[in-house]
Motif scaffolding. Structure first.
Motif, PDB file in Angstrom:
ATOM      1  N   VAL A 134      -5.268   1.541  -4.971  1.00  0.00           N
ATOM      2  CA  VAL A 134      -4.086   1.176  -5.839  1.00  0.00           C
ATOM      3  C   VAL A 134      -3.276   2.789  -5.946  1.00  0.00           C
ATOM      4  O   VAL A 134      -3.026   3.710  -6.108  1.00  0.00           O
ATOM      5  CB  VAL A 134      -4.954   1.274  -7.717  1.00  0.00           C
ATOM      6  N   GLY A 135      -1.748   1.529  -5.842  1.00  0.00           N
ATOM      7  CA  GLY A 135      -0.723   2.922  -6.209  1.00  0.00           C
ATOM      8  C   GLY A 135       0.332   2.843  -6.945  1.00  0.00           C
ATOM      9  O   GLY A 135       0.637   1.548  -7.867  1.00  0.00           O
ATOM     10  N   ARG A 136       0.398   3.636  -8.149  1.00  0.00           N
ATOM     11  CA  ARG A 136       1.641   3.713  -9.051  1.00  0.00           C
ATOM     12  C   ARG A 136       2.627   4.340  -8.787  1.00  0.00           C
ATOM     13  O   ARG A 136       3.287   5.412  -8.277  1.00  0.00           O
ATOM     14  CB  ARG A 136       0.924   4.029 -10.057  1.00  0.00           C
ATOM     15  N   SER A 137       3.966   3.622  -8.803  1.00  0.00           N
ATOM     16  CA  SER A 137       5.529   3.715  -7.774  1.00  0.00           C
ATOM     17  C   SER A 137       5.403   4.934  -7.244  1.00  0.00           C
ATOM     18  O   SER A 137       5.182   4.181  -6.058  1.00  0.00           O
ATOM     19  CB  SER A 137       5.790   4.842  -9.706  1.00  0.00           C
ATOM     20  N   LEU A 138       5.288   5.538  -7.005  1.00  0.00           N
ATOM     21  CA  LEU A 138       5.921   6.565  -5.689  1.00  0.00           C
ATOM     22  C   LEU A 138       4.501   6.321  -5.010  1.00  0.00           C
ATOM     23  O   LEU A 138       3.907   5.632  -3.926  1.00  0.00           O
ATOM     24  CB  LEU A 138       5.927   7.941  -5.841  1.00  0.00           C
ATOM     25  N   GLY A 139       3.534   6.271  -5.508  1.00  0.00           N
ATOM     26  CA  GLY A 139       2.656   6.180  -5.000  1.00  0.00           C
ATOM     27  C   GLY A 139       2.266   4.626  -4.005  1.00  0.00           C
ATOM     28  O   GLY A 139       0.921   4.430  -3.271  1.00  0.00           O
ATOM     29  N   SER A 140       2.804   3.740  -4.761  1.00  0.00           N
ATOM     30  CA  SER A 140       2.543   2.869  -4.200  1.00  0.00           C
ATOM     31  C   SER A 140       3.115   2.354  -2.434  1.00  0.00           C
ATOM     32  O   SER A 140       2.311   1.694  -1.610  1.00  0.00           O
ATOM     33  CB  SER A 140       3.746   1.140  -4.714  1.00  0.00           C
ATOM     34  N   GLY A 141       4.232   3.172  -1.897  1.00  0.00           N
ATOM     35  CA  GLY A 141       4.663   3.547  -1.406  1.00  0.00           C
ATOM     36  C   GLY A 141       3.247   3.790   0.045  1.00  0.00           C
ATOM     37  O   GLY A 141       2.885   3.600   0.852  1.00  0.00           O
ATOM     38  N   VAL A 142       2.720   5.262  -0.430  1.00  0.00           N
ATOM     39  CA  VAL A 142       1.873   5.820   0.184  1.00  0.00           C
ATOM     40  C   VAL A 142       0.801   4.946  -0.070  1.00  0.00           C
ATOM     41  O   VAL A 142      -0.249   4.507   1.048  1.00  0.00           O
ATOM     42  CB  VAL A 142       0.916   6.984  -1.010  1.00  0.00           C
ATOM     43  N   ALA A 143       0.520   4.060  -0.964  1.00  0.00           N
ATOM     44  CA  ALA A 143      -0.827   3.174  -0.483  1.00  0.00           C
ATOM     45  C   ALA A 143      -0.855   2.039   0.370  1.00  0.00           C
ATOM     46  O   ALA A 143      -1.426   1.642   1.075  1.00  0.00           O
ATOM     47  CB  ALA A 143      -1.550   2.159  -1.689  1.00  0.00           C
ATOM     48  N   LEU A 144       0.074   1.334   0.300  1.00  0.00           N
ATOM     49  CA  LEU A 144       0.987   0.448   1.064  1.00  0.00           C
ATOM     50  C   LEU A 144       0.419   1.124   2.619  1.00  0.00           C
ATOM     51  O   LEU A 144       0.314  -0.128   3.367  1.00  0.00           O
ATOM     52  CB  LEU A 144       2.371   0.093   0.696  1.00  0.00           C
ATOM     53  N   TYR A 145       1.255   2.113   3.296  1.00  0.00           N
ATOM     54  CA  TYR A 145       1.346   3.278   4.116  1.00  0.00           C
ATOM     55  C   TYR A 145       0.092   3.026   4.874  1.00  0.00           C
ATOM     56  O   TYR A 145      -0.490   2.257   5.744  1.00  0.00           O
ATOM     57  CB  TYR A 145       1.381   4.186   4.397  1.00  0.00           C
ATOM     58  N   LEU A 146      -0.646   3.255   4.151  1.00  0.00           N
ATOM     59  CA  LEU A 146      -2.540   3.846   4.188  1.00  0.00           C
ATOM     60  C   LEU A 146      -2.837   2.554   4.713  1.00  0.00           C
ATOM     61  O   LEU A 146      -4.384   2.385   5.529  1.00  0.00           O
ATOM     62  CB  LEU A 146      -3.015   4.220   2.644  1.00  0.00           C
ATOM     63  N   ALA A 147      -2.825   1.111   3.537  1.00  0.00           N
ATOM     64  CA  ALA A 147      -3.726   0.152   3.783  1.00  0.00           C
ATOM     65  C   ALA A 147      -3.012  -0.455   5.207  1.00  0.00           C
ATOM     66  O   ALA A 147      -3.715  -1.654   5.973  1.00  0.00           O
ATOM     67  CB  ALA A 147      -2.923  -0.984   2.445  1.00  0.00           C
ATOM     68  N   SER A 148      -1.166  -0.278   5.875  1.00  0.00           N
ATOM     69  CA  SER A 148      -1.244  -0.599   7.504  1.00  0.00           C
ATOM     70  C   SER A 148      -1.911  -0.767   7.977  1.00  0.00           C
ATOM     71  O   SER A 148      -1.887  -1.330   9.221  1.00  0.00           O
ATOM     72  CB  SER A 148       0.080  -0.637   6.873  1.00  0.00           C
ATOM     73  N   ARG A 149      -2.772   0.855   7.583  1.00  0.00           N
ATOM     74  CA  ARG A 149      -3.075   1.595   8.674  1.00  0.00           C
ATOM     75  C   ARG A 149      -4.875   1.730   8.661  1.00  0.00           C
ATOM     76  O   ARG A 149      -5.292   2.023  10.206  1.00  0.00           O
ATOM     77  CB  ARG A 149      -2.944   2.838   9.346  1.00  0.00           C
ATOM     78  N   ARG A 150      -5.773   1.103   7.748  1.00  0.00           N
ATOM     79  CA  ARG A 150      -6.917   1.085   7.750  1.00  0.00           C
ATOM     80  C   ARG A 150      -7.256  -0.014   6.537  1.00  0.00           C
ATOM     81  O   ARG A 150      -6.867  -0.711   5.810  1.00  0.00           O
ATOM     82  CB  ARG A 150      -7.363   2.636   6.392  1.00  0.00           C
ATOM     83  N   PRO A 151      -9.008  -0.279   7.191  1.00  0.00           N
ATOM     84  CA  PRO A 151      -9.353  -1.860   6.928  1.00  0.00           C
ATOM     85  C   PRO A 151      -9.761  -1.679   5.147  1.00  0.00           C
ATOM     86  O   PRO A 151     -10.766  -1.258   4.527  1.00  0.00           O
ATOM     87  CB  PRO A 151     -10.666  -1.506   7.148  1.00  0.00           C
ATOM     88  N   VAL A 152      -8.720  -1.334   4.052  1.00  0.00           N
ATOM     89  CA  VAL A 152      -9.478  -1.225   3.094  1.00  0.00           C
ATOM     90  C   VAL A 152      -9.785  -2.965   2.443  1.00  0.00           C
ATOM     91  O   VAL A 152      -9.370  -3.795   2.999  1.00  0.00           O
ATOM     92  CB  VAL A 152      -7.964  -0.824   1.944  1.00  0.00           C
ATOM     93  N   SER A 153     -10.325  -2.792   1.205  1.00  0.00           N
ATOM     94  CA  SER A 153     -10.441  -4.238   1.346  1.00  0.00           C
ATOM     95  C   SER A 153      -9.444  -4.990  -0.188  1.00  0.00           C
ATOM     96  O   SER A 153      -9.424  -5.931  -0.274  1.00  0.00           O
ATOM     97  CB  SER A 153     -11.840  -3.750   0.075  1.00  0.00           C
ATOM     98  N   ARG A 154      -8.793  -4.089  -0.415  1.00  0.00           N
ATOM     99  CA  ARG A 154      -8.195  -4.528  -1.894  1.00  0.00           C
ATOM    100  C   ARG A 154      -6.815  -3.701  -1.976  1.00  0.00           C
ATOM    101  O   ARG A 154      -6.913  -2.606  -2.058  1.00  0.00           O
ATOM    102  CB  ARG A 154      -8.640  -4.995  -2.957  1.00  0.00           C
ATOM    103  N   LEU A 157      -0.599  -2.388  -5.816  1.00  0.00           N
ATOM    104  CA  LEU A 157       0.775  -1.611  -6.339  1.00  0.00           C
ATOM    105  C   LEU A 157       1.245  -1.642  -7.287  1.00  0.00           C
ATOM    106  O   LEU A 157       1.976  -2.817  -7.761  1.00  0.00           O
ATOM    107  CB  LEU A 157       1.805  -2.135  -5.193  1.00  0.00           C
ATOM    108  N   VAL A 158       1.301  -0.592  -8.374  1.00  0.00           N
ATOM    109  CA  VAL A 158       2.277  -0.975  -9.665  1.00  0.00           C
ATOM    110  C   VAL A 158       3.927   0.049  -9.493  1.00  0.00           C
ATOM    111  O   VAL A 158       4.163   0.390  -9.143  1.00  0.00           O
ATOM    112  CB  VAL A 158       0.719  -0.360 -10.376  1.00  0.00           C
ATOM    113  N   THR A 159       3.779  -1.117 -10.366  1.00  0.00           N
ATOM    114  CA  THR A 159       5.451  -1.004 -10.529  1.00  0.00           C
ATOM    115  C   THR A 159       6.062  -0.599  -8.828  1.00  0.00           C
ATOM    116  O   THR A 159       7.161   0.335  -8.321  1.00  0.00           O
ATOM    117  CB  THR A 159       6.023   0.297 -11.366  1.00  0.00           C
ATOM    118  N   PRO A 160       5.420  -1.191  -8.267  1.00  0.00           N
ATOM    119  CA  PRO A 160       6.556  -0.831  -6.284  1.00  0.00           C
ATOM    120  C   PRO A 160       7.890  -0.996  -6.289  1.00  0.00           C
ATOM    121  O   PRO A 160       8.107  -1.860  -6.896  1.00  0.00           O
ATOM    122  CB  PRO A 160       5.651  -1.891  -5.335  1.00  0.00           C
ATOM    123  N   TYR A 161       7.669  -0.055  -5.647  1.00  0.00           N
ATOM    124  CA  TYR A 161       9.376  -0.464  -4.806  1.00  0.00           C
ATOM    125  C   TYR A 161      10.150  -0.892  -3.231  1.00  0.00           C
ATOM    126  O   TYR A 161       8.472  -0.621  -2.537  1.00  0.00           O
ATOM    127  CB  TYR A 161      10.214   0.951  -5.085  1.00  0.00           C
TER     128      TYR A 161
END
Length: 260
Positions: A134-154, A157-161
């Motif tokens: 789960v990533g919120r605001s700035l962290g949504s970009g971090v979470a999305l980057y991570l999910a593009s490179r690692r096998p996350v299950s779900r 993205l909260v208030t994403p950009y």
């Protein structure tokens, strides 16, 4: 004519000064480190890094399921632990304090935070086979980057950009932001690589991230991968106070894959 030339030179000098200040202090406008306020030393985990001391607020739970959380640019993530612990009793919880935040040392930069996110996932995935992010605001970009490179299950993205770079261009239209900005957080680059079910949780009254930015990000995903839910009365900073917030995240982490 001489007076006009003086005015033009003065305006150019002021523009150059403002551009220089914007370039030098740009990360002070993006990151607002907060101290850790909740939890004792038993709730803090250190990442196995060699270049900085990076901490994670944790709630250990044995079992296959874990949740990693990346917060906003002025967020003390330890404050989310009690609510997450109640909402996700069967998940081990890992909330990253960015460099310079909480008990973490070092400087927060996009590259540093991305490396730390990968290191955190690798450590968590070695203990839990099912890791949601789960990533919120700035962290949504971090979470999305991570999910593009690692096998996350779900992925939630909260208030994403779509892109911090694009938001900066619109906030500072008189300056060549594309040349100046160091930390761009271009989420649109990573969305097409996502294959796991993804929820975009949008605040209907978001005063920080324009709706068009979240909607544009939604359009970057492959068909059937992502969906968007809006909490109409929520603002950017108070979305977590609405009862739908944790319920929607909980549903997104437990529901079957959705399709268009």
């Amino acid at each position: 004519m001489r007076r006009l030339m003086h005015l033009l030179l003065l305006a150019a000098g002021l523009w150059l000064l403002m551009a220089l200040l914007l370039f030098v202090f740009q990360r002070s406008l993006l990151y607002f480190p907060q101290p850790r306020t909740l939890g004792g030393v038993e709730q803090v985990m250190l990442l196995p890094l060699t270049d900085a001391r990076v901490t994670v607020t944790v709630r250990p739970v044995s079992g296959p399921r874990a949740l990693i959380y990346f917060g906003g640019n002025a967020e003390d993530v330890s404050r989310s632990l009690p609510d997450f612990a109640e909402a996700f009793p069967d998940h081990a919880l890992y909330l990253l304090h960015y460099r310079g935040f909480g008990d973490s040392g070092g400087e927060p930069t996009e590259a540093n935070i991305q490396r730390d996110a990968l290191a955190l996932f690798d450590k968590v995935h070695a203990l839990h086979r099912d890791v949601a992010v789960v990533g919120r605001s700035l962290g949504s970009g971090v979470a999305l980057y991570l999910a593009s490179r690692r096998p996350v299950s779900r992925l939630v993205l909260v208030t994403p950009y779509d892109s911090i770079l694009d938001l900066a261009r619109r906030s500072f239209p008189l300056f060549p932001v594309s040349w100046m900005l160091r930390d761009r957080y271009e989420s649109w680059r990573y969305a097409p690589a996502i294959e796991v079910p993804t929820l975009l949780l949008v605040a209907g009254r978001d005063e920080v991230i324009p709706r068009w930015s979240s909607d544009r990000l939604l359009g970057r995903f492959r068909p059937g991968v992502a969906r968007e839910v809006v909490i109409p009365r929520a603002g950017h900073n108070d979305i977590g106070a609405f009862p739908e917030y944790l319920r929607l995240i909980r549903d997104a982490l437990s529901s079957a894959p959705w399709t268009d």
